[in-house]
Enzyme design. Structure first.
Site, PDB file in Angstrom:
ATOM      1  N   SER A 220      13.150  16.697   0.889  1.00 53.22           N
ATOM      2  CA  SER A 220      13.724  15.363   0.668  1.00 53.22           C
ATOM      3  C   SER A 220      14.692  15.272  -0.503  1.00 53.22           C
ATOM      4  CB  SER A 220      12.623  14.315   0.479  1.00 53.22           C
ATOM      5  OG  SER A 220      11.938  14.169   1.666  1.00 53.22           O
TER       6      SER A 220
ATOM      7  N   ASP B 109       9.823   9.376   2.997  1.00 51.56           N
ATOM      8  CA  ASP B 109      10.436  10.146   1.905  1.00 51.56           C
ATOM      9  C   ASP B 109      10.905   9.226   0.783  1.00 51.56           C
ATOM     10  OD1 ASP B 109      10.056  12.046   3.824  1.00 51.56           O
ATOM     11  OD2 ASP B 109      12.182  12.326   4.287  1.00 51.56           O
TER      12      ASP B 109
HETATM   13  C1  GLA Z   1      11.767  13.620   7.657  1.00 50.07           C
HETATM   14  C2  GLA Z   1      11.995  12.124   7.690  1.00 50.07           C
HETATM   15  C3  GLA Z   1      10.704  11.352   7.458  1.00 50.07           C
HETATM   16  C4  GLA Z   1       9.584  11.847   8.365  1.00 50.07           C
HETATM   17  C5  GLA Z   1       9.509  13.374   8.350  1.00 50.07           C
HETATM   18  C6  GLA Z   1       8.546  13.925   9.365  1.00 50.07           C
HETATM   19  O1  GLA Z   1      11.398  14.023   6.381  1.00 50.07           O
HETATM   20  O2  GLA Z   1      12.947  11.756   6.718  1.00 50.07           O
HETATM   21  O3  GLA Z   1      10.935   9.980   7.620  1.00 50.07           O
HETATM   22  O4  GLA Z   1       9.730  11.354   9.668  1.00 50.07           O
HETATM   23  O5  GLA Z   1      10.767  13.977   8.595  1.00 50.07           O
HETATM   24  O6  GLA Z   1       7.261  13.522   9.061  1.00 50.07           O
END
Ligand code: GLA
Length: 380
Positions: free
Chosen positions: A126, A172
């Site tokens: 993230s 995230d």
């Molecule tokens: C990414 C997305 C989140 C979530 C994950 C999987 O990180 O940004 O919102 O859906 O994938 O859990």
């Protein structure tokens, strides 16, 4: 980066002192994958890897952005004009946040910005949410907009959904905004109620990045979300949070294989998150191991978002740890990282197993991080 050093870097570029620095972390998700946009449960924690945004309010409506990671590139745009995508990929995240803030009716002035980040990119940790939340925090603080952490997280998500074309959920950005040091955060993505869960003192958090080159991630991600929505239509529910396993099994014949499998993952994963939260509270490694293994299995076979490299890394670590550790892929999938919970005495066991087996079998070198659980957005 040390605040003083970072402030000096800002001054060197803009010839003016900073007003403040907003810092937001990357995250690792312990369990609850692809459940957020289905109004389900997730259990991430914030990392000590973070993105810092130094800012200074301008007298006009221009936003100027430099990044220490990309010294040869910069971006600038006008808040008076309609904000559209520019040439710089990282700059577009700042444009995206400004776009959604502006769309909300908030009135704010331009900023000079400097970005610095140590969140590994492309690892599914993230880095983009950290950037969005820190930038939203900087605008919020500089112009006294008064938005709450939850609202800032939502702006970050909208920036992804409506500007960057990634239909992600709220996990995230919300953990990046609201994480608490040494705690995981149980999030109910329907109500956005959160509960901070202390990480046991003797639990070690390791993240191992497969370094598998992630391709077509957004399109596959968005496709999974569509599969889930179609499954809801078949099940006659608004989101998969309302669906039960027995209703799913009863509707199997009316569903495509993809619709059934995606829903099967989400419904079972929600249940695992609640159980894993209890297991974390009682520091029950055996239960965590089984739940995380089941989560990985479901992500591999039902949600189909793992790749041989991440499956392989999970196998390598789980075989080395036996019953002494819990392992699974983490984040948006199609490569990225795995998360491993173990005890201090097994850290080297994991490292050695990865060094001995991963490159040999997958022709890739992994990055191994022993992580501390950090806090959410801070403003200095
Ligand atoms: C990414 C997305 C989140 C979530 C994950 C999987 O990180 O940004 O919102 O859906 O994938 O859990």
């Amino acid at each position: 980066m040390e605040l003083e050093e970072f402030s000096k870097a800002f001054e060197a570029i803009y010839q003016l002192a900073v007003d403040g620095i907003a810092t937001a972390p990357g995250r690792v998700n312990l369990i609850g994958e692809f459940t957020d946009y289905n109004d389900g449960f997730v259990l991430p924690c914030a990392l000590e890897f973070n993105t810092q945004v130094a800012y200074r309010k301008r007298a006009d409506n221009k936003v100027v952005v430099h990044s220490l990671q990309y010294p040869d590139e910069f971006d600038e745009f006008e808040l008076n004009d309609a904000i559209s995508a520019g040439k710089s990929q990282w700059g577009n995240y700042i444009r995206a946040v400004a776009f959604v803030l502006q769309r909300s009716g908030a009135k704010f002035s331009g900023l000079d910005l400097l970005i610095e980040s140590n969140v590994p990119q492309g690892a599914g940790l993230s880095s983009s949410a950290a950037l969005e939340v820190a930038v939203a925090g900087a605008f919020n603080e500089a112009s006294n907009l008064g938005f709450t952490l939850e609202q800032l997280a939502k702006f970050g998500q909208q920036a992804e959904n409506d500007f960057m074309d990634c239909q992600c959920g709220i996990m995230d950005q919300l953990i990046s905004a609201k994480g608490l040091k040494n705690h995981a955060l149980l999030i109910d993505c329907l109500s956005l109620v959160t509960e901070s869960i202390p990480m046991p003192d003797d639990l070690i958090l390791m993240i191992i990045n497969s370094n598998y080159p992630r391709k077509l991630v957004d399109s596959e991600y968005n496709q999974r979300r569509l599969d889930c929505e179609q499954a809801c239509t078949k099940l006659g529910v608004e989101t998969l949070r309302q669906a039960t396993m027995s209703a799913l099994l009863a509707a199997k014949e009316s569903m495509s294989e993809h619709q059934f499998k995606r829903a099967h993952h989400v419904i079972s994963e929600n249940d695992r998150v609640i159980k894993a939260t209890q297991a974390l509270k009682s520091n029950d490694m055996n239960e965590l191991r089984q739940l995380m293994a089941a989560s990985h299995h479901s992500l591999k076979n039902d949600f189909e978002v793992t790749v041989p490299a991440t499956d392989g890394l999970v196998d390598i670590c789980q075989s080395a740890l036996g019953e002494r550790g819990a392992v699974r892929m983490t984040g948006g999938g199609f490569g990225g990282a795995i998360v491993c919970l173990c005890r201090q005495e097994d850290v080297d066991v994991v490292k050695n197993a990865v060094l001995e087996n991963y490159e040999k079998n997958f022709a890739l070198e992994a990055d191994i991080y022993v992580c501390q659980v950090g806090g959410g957005l801070t403003l200095q």
